[in-house]
Design a protein around this motif. Sequence first.
Motif, mmCIF file in Angstrom:
data_model
loop_
_atom_site.group_PDB
_atom_site.id
_atom_site.type_symbol
_atom_site.label_atom_id
_atom_site.label_comp_id
_atom_site.label_asym_id
_atom_site.label_seq_id
_atom_site.Cartn_x
_atom_site.Cartn_y
_atom_site.Cartn_z
ATOM 1 N N ALA A 101 -2.097 -32.611 -41.509
ATOM 2 C CA ALA A 101 -3.463 -32.918 -41.077
ATOM 3 C C ALA A 101 -3.974 -34.103 -41.889
ATOM 4 O O ALA A 101 -3.689 -34.233 -43.078
ATOM 5 C CB ALA A 101 -4.357 -31.717 -41.287
ATOM 6 N N PRO A 102 -4.735 -34.978 -41.243
ATOM 7 C CA PRO A 102 -5.251 -36.128 -41.987
ATOM 8 C C PRO A 102 -6.358 -35.713 -42.960
ATOM 9 O O PRO A 102 -7.084 -34.744 -42.727
ATOM 10 C CB PRO A 102 -5.811 -37.036 -40.896
ATOM 11 N N THR A 103 -6.452 -36.456 -44.040
ATOM 12 C CA THR A 103 -7.503 -36.184 -45.018
ATOM 13 C C THR A 103 -8.796 -36.831 -44.540
ATOM 14 O O THR A 103 -8.808 -37.607 -43.584
ATOM 15 C CB THR A 103 -7.126 -36.772 -46.393
ATOM 16 N N GLU A 104 -9.880 -36.504 -45.248
ATOM 17 C CA GLU A 104 -11.165 -37.087 -44.867
ATOM 18 C C GLU A 104 -11.162 -38.598 -45.070
ATOM 19 O O GLU A 104 -11.739 -39.328 -44.286
ATOM 20 C CB GLU A 104 -12.276 -36.443 -45.708
ATOM 21 N N ALA A 106 -8.555 -40.550 -44.727
ATOM 22 C CA ALA A 106 -7.736 -41.142 -43.667
ATOM 23 C C ALA A 106 -8.507 -41.189 -42.360
ATOM 24 O O ALA A 106 -8.330 -42.101 -41.563
ATOM 25 C CB ALA A 106 -6.452 -40.354 -43.500
ATOM 26 N N LEU A 107 -9.378 -40.177 -42.146
ATOM 27 C CA LEU A 107 -10.146 -40.161 -40.919
ATOM 28 C C LEU A 107 -11.291 -41.161 -40.932
ATOM 29 O O LEU A 107 -11.518 -41.890 -39.984
ATOM 30 C CB LEU A 107 -10.706 -38.760 -40.659
ATOM 31 N N PHE A 108 -12.050 -41.182 -42.014
ATOM 32 C CA PHE A 108 -13.273 -41.979 -42.034
ATOM 33 C C PHE A 108 -13.218 -43.163 -42.985
ATOM 34 O O PHE A 108 -14.203 -43.865 -43.141
ATOM 35 C CB PHE A 108 -14.461 -41.083 -42.417
#
Length: 121
Positions: A101-104, A106-108
């Motif tokens: 799962a992507p980290t925060e 990596a997402l934002f």
Amino acid sequence: MNDSRTWKRARNDAGTAVGDFGEAASILASNVVSSVASNASDTLDDARTSLARAIDPSPITRRWPWLVALAVLTALSAWGWSLVLRQEKTVDPGTPPPTTAPTEDALFGKPVGKSALRSDS
């Protein structure tokens, strides 16, 4: 008297001879002119014909081999394209998706104020 008749006859013969000579000259001139005109006409026709051949050569009568060759090449190119278009194309799978799962971050992206260059003092 005899001399007088001879002179008369000579003058008469000379007049007839001049008339005959004039007729002969006109006939000869007419023949020469017509002969020269005929030769000039023939020469002019030959020159005109050769110039016409030089400007517009006679058409080529052997066009059908070129038409057959063009038809064969067209058929070969259509067959080749049909083979190329029928082939299955390989699909590039690209980058496989991540399994975690992507980290925060990596997402934002990195949150404001948490850069490594900035100190928290």
